[in-house]
Every structure is written in C-alpha cells, then in structure tokens.
Design an enzyme around this catalytic site. Sequence first.
Site, short mmCIF file in Angstrom:
data_model
loop_
_atom_site.label_atom_id
_atom_site.label_comp_id
_atom_site.label_asym_id
_atom_site.label_seq_id
_atom_site.Cartn_x
_atom_site.Cartn_y
_atom_site.Cartn_z
CG ASP A 1 -13.01 20.23 62.89
OD1 ASP A 1 -13.13 19.14 63.47
OD2 ASP A 1 -12.92 20.35 61.67
CG ASP B 1 -10.52 15.63 62.69
OD1 ASP B 1 -11.02 15.79 61.56
OD2 ASP B 1 -9.32 15.35 62.87
CD GLU C 1 -13.60 13.33 59.29
OE1 GLU C 1 -13.24 13.55 58.12
OE2 GLU C 1 -12.78 13.27 60.23
CG HIS D 1 -12.38 20.62 55.41
ND1 HIS D 1 -13.44 20.10 56.13
CD2 HIS D 1 -11.26 20.12 55.97
CE1 HIS D 1 -12.97 19.32 57.09
NE2 HIS D 1 -11.64 19.31 57.01
CG ASP D 2 -11.38 16.57 54.63
OD1 ASP D 2 -10.44 17.39 54.62
OD2 ASP D 2 -11.84 16.07 55.66
O1 TEU Z 1 -10.22 13.95 58.12
C1 TEU Z 1 -10.09 12.62 58.46
C2 TEU Z 1 -10.43 11.59 57.47
O2 TEU Z 1 -10.70 10.50 57.88
C3 TEU Z 1 -10.44 11.73 56.02
O3 TEU Z 1 -11.69 11.78 55.49
C4 TEU Z 1 -9.53 12.77 55.50
O4 TEU Z 1 -10.34 13.71 54.93
C5 TEU Z 1 -8.58 12.29 54.45
O5 TEU Z 1 -8.80 13.04 53.32
C6 TEU Z 1 -8.73 10.85 54.09
O6 TEU Z 1 -8.03 10.51 52.96
C7 TEU Z 1 -10.05 14.90 59.11
C8 TEU Z 1 -10.15 16.29 58.55
O7 TEU Z 1 -11.43 16.48 58.01
C9 TEU Z 1 -9.06 16.51 57.57
O8 TEU Z 1 -9.14 17.77 56.96
C10 TEU Z 1 -7.75 16.36 58.30
O9 TEU Z 1 -6.68 16.46 57.40
C11 TEU Z 1 -7.68 15.04 59.05
O10 TEU Z 1 -8.84 14.76 59.80
C12 TEU Z 1 -6.54 15.04 60.02
O11 TEU Z 1 -6.88 15.78 61.15
#
Ligand code: TEU
Length: 575
Positions: free
Chosen positions: A93, A200, A258, A333-334
């Site tokens: 990542d 990311d 992403e 993971h989100d």
């Molecule tokens: O996520 C960024 C993002 O845009 C989102 O989808 C995020 O998951 C958040 O839940 C939106 O409400 C990335 C990573 O995947 C996430 O785990 C991190 O917390 C975030 O960046 C910050 O680096």
Amino acid sequence: MTDISTKPWWKDAVCYQIYPASFKDSNGDGLGDIPGILSKIDYLKDLGLTEGKVDMGYDISDYEKVYPPYGSVKDMENLIGACHERGMKLILDLVINHTSDQHAWFKESRSSKRNPKRDWYIWKPPRYAEDGTRLPPTNWRSYFSGQTWEYDEHTGEYYLHLFAKEQPDLNWENEETRQAIYDSAMRFWLDKGVDGFRVDTVNMYSKGVEFKDAPIVDGRFYEQPAWLYYANGPRMHEFLREMNQKVLNHYDAVTVGELPHTPDPKKVLDYVGASDKQLSMVFQFDIVDLGQGREHKYHFEEWTLPQLKRIVAKWQQFIEGTDGWTTVFCENHDQGRSISRYASDAAHERVPSAKLLSLMLCALTGTLFIYQGQEIGMINVPPSWPIDAYRDIESVNFYKTMAAQSRDDPAELAYVMRSLQILGRDNARLPMQWDGSEYAGFTDCPGGAWMRVHDLYGEINVERQVREGEASVLGFWKRMIKFRKQHADVLVHGAFEGFGMEDESTFVFGKRVAEKRVAVVLNFTREEQEVELPDYEGLVFTVGSYEDAAKQEEGADGRIRKLRPWEGRLYLSGC
Ligand code: TEU
C-alpha cells in the site's frame, strides 16, 4: 520500460489483500505482524494466488521503516523473497496523500512559517466571522468526522487533514515534495523488489488552489462533505504521468489506484487508459458504496438487486473498445463483509451465499482481488456487539458525533449501530479465523487479540474448512480460482452481457470471447427461483454451488432452470 503491447502479468493475477494487524500474530502481543504473514505464506500459495498485499498503517512517520510492532525492513525483505521464491508477487500500500504528524517532514513544516518544508503541507490562515470568531479556511468535513483543518497555535495557521488530524495532507503542488515522495516512499521499496503498489486515495493529491466552502448537505453540522472540491483535482493526471515517467516506468511495477468519488466511466478511463500511462487499474467504488447514505456513508439506505446488477454491468463494460482495464472486488479493509452486505449471513444461508458470490466474482472480467477471510466466508460483527467492541476511528468518531448531536437519542443511536454493523470498517478487521482454539488461532497473547474475535470462529475457520475439503467455502474458492485460470480467456478477458436486468431476485449474465460462451445464473434470494438461461447454443452445465444435485437436474430440455435459495450455476459452450 513496460511494453504495453504484450499482455502484462497482472491481468490474470489473483490478488489477496492482507491487513497485517489482523492476519496472524507471531510474537504473542495480540497484533498481527510480518513474520505472522510469512508463517502462513504456504496457505496463500495453496489457495492459488499469484499475489499478496500489505497494509502497513495509514499514518506513516517514516516511509523507509516498518511500523515496529509489525516487524522490520529485514522482515519485509524476507517476505518479498519468500513470495518471489513461490512465484508470487507482493504489492504494498502506498500512502502518499498524507503522512503522520510524527513524520520528520511535518515536524519541520510546523516548526515555523519560514522553514523550508513549510510548503510541503497545506497551511492556510484562519478566516474570521463578523463577530470575530475564528473559522477554518473552509467548511470541509473530514472522513473521520469534524473539520479537515487543525489550528496550530504555534504559527497561528491551520493545516489540512482530509483524514485524522494526525494525518496532515502533503502539498503535491510543491515539486520538491513530490520528488521526496518518489524517492522515499516509492524507489526505496521498488529497489527492494516489491512488484507494485495499491495507491491509497489516488485521486486526492491535486486539491486545486481554490479552497471553497462546500454546499450544505447536512444542515445539522458546520462541516460538509467536500470531495467535489478535493477529489480529481486539476493536476491529478499530470502528477500521475510524472510519477510514471520518473519512477514506475523504470520498474515493471503494477499500480492499482484507490478511486473513491468517481462514478463517471469517462473520468475513470482517464486514469486507466494503457497508452496514457497513469495507473494499471483502479478500485472504483460504486459496488462498495451501495447502501451508503448521501449525507454520510454511515446512514444506511436499503438497495435493490437491479442496482447491484447495473453497477456490475457498468464496470464490466466500460473498458470495451478501449485500452483500459478493470478490477473485480467487493471487499477490503474499509468495508463490511460481502456475505453480510450482498447476500445473507444467517446460519443456514452463509455458506451458499459465500459460494454464490465466489462464483459471480470468479466469472467476471478484470483482475480479481480477494480480501483476507473472504475465502472462508467471514461475516460481519454480530449485531449484539456494543460500540465498545468497535476500534476504527471512523466508526467511533461517527458514533460520538451522532450521540452528541442527538443528545443520546436511543432511536438515532440504534440507527447508527445498525449502519455500522452493516457498513463499518471494523467488520473487515476482525482477527483472521485460523482454527477453533482460543482467539481463533490468531494469537497466543494471554490478553487476546487487539480486536475482539468473531463469536462464530468455532464454526467459520480455516482449519475446519481444510478438513471439510471441497464442500467448504474455502474448497469452493480454490476450485473457482483454478477454474478461472483454466478459462481465463473468457472469464478474465471476455465481454460481459447482462440479461433480465430488472429482475429483483436473480442475476443472469453471459461472457463471450470468439466462439466461447459462458452463462452464469445466480439466485440472490432465500426462496427458490426460476431463471432463464441466455440464448447461447450448446450450453453445458459446468460448475455450481450445489454441484451434485444440479448435475442430476440438468439435462432437462429448454432454458428454464429452478435454483435453490442462494444457488449459482455456470454453463460453458464452445470450449
Ligand atoms: O481510504 C480512503 C478512502 O477514501 C475511504 O474509502 C476510506 O476508506 C474511508 O473509509 C472513507 O470514509 C484509505 C484507506 O483505505 C483507509 O483505510 C485509510 O484510513 C485512509 O485511506 C487514510 O489513509
């Protein structure tokens, strides 16, 4: 330089995302780590994977080190070596929208307005209301609740943080900052042999230079969703082209960006067109946004199967006739677990649901990404768990904000808990369920894992499914991954077409390449359903989630089939 005329390795890859904190603890401190991943590498190899990915925390204080509880740079070198020895690749990542506030760059930046690194982050003076009240530069809402601006007493200015206040945003407008990111975060790891990056928040680096207030969507709060103002900004494509020219082109590195907040296929194509080297592919968010509220992602809204089908069709078809590429995924993971969100995690329904989704995903075009635990059918947090069991900053802050705003209104809080139980990020972060022993075999820490283990670990775990073999969810995934590889021409690369797209209960789609045809029929309900096979000549039943039973029923004439609850079947012709 990568030659884009030959087929790149990553199109046919099956990728597996690891969340290190929750994968496997090797040293008994309750937190997963890199040696833990290494200890399970043959489990991954055996699944039929070609790739893995490591998420090392999103507030990075030094790009050239590893968060100590996860291990060391040496451990990473061992992991890279162990993957390569087994013919697997490793993707990391790449978190370069922001650093930690503990990063040396930020410490310098905040030390004085005249510091050479001041402009490496985004600093702005306050605004003042008519009555003299100090206001942040804009009304933007952070992903983790509250403002995107933190006031720094020391220099009397605010810095921008789209995420937590401990995650200040880097200023990509500054040329020197970009070069430092390329060197420290990218070249350092590419030189160690990593095969690419999941990039990311890939569309947030260019925020533009106009910092405007966002329109009011939720009148209860000062802060408003503002992604229109900071996502897909004016210099985004220029930055990504530069990143390729300066760094990625010199390695055979793959990138998967992403890409939230980008529902327009034309805009997505701007990122993934192969000739305009920016990103190899992206995670487009429509499928994981399904059910999220307009005012806030955690205002759960009901959705229908035709909506899901339209999303799948849209992101299958958008690359047709272009040189772009797509991905197949529905967990990370989100997000909440896919069985709980898109099918059913009820006792007698979760296994067929898991197989249904596996069958669907393995038949779709694009690079397939599986998230840890998806291959054994892990499900969401039990609905009975209270907010204290949640760990994620986004969920916990949202709960606190709504509790304060509603003065602990029980109806409001029940709604918040229901939304978190479906959509919360913690759902995907429970420790991996390895076996039926205490803490699911994730850790031997006497105090248990960093996060509560799912109540059903005795039933849903790797060891049990290995014992059950082919009949298990894990067995089914292995079979489907193998099948996908055998028929990659049509499954990974074929053209998609949907049938009966308005049907609320079933999903029927076809895949085509040259003379080959694939038909997939899926029952997304807990009742029996009739489906009509596509009008392809010579379809033969080939794989199904109730295979033996289905085999006996097949051979019937005509195109109508009766599917059991949550049953899926796949047919081939011309193979
Ligand atoms: O996520 C960024 C993002 O845009 C989102 O989808 C995020 O998951 C958040 O839940 C939106 O409400 C990335 C990573 O995947 C996430 O785990 C991190 O917390 C975030 O960046 C910050 O680096």
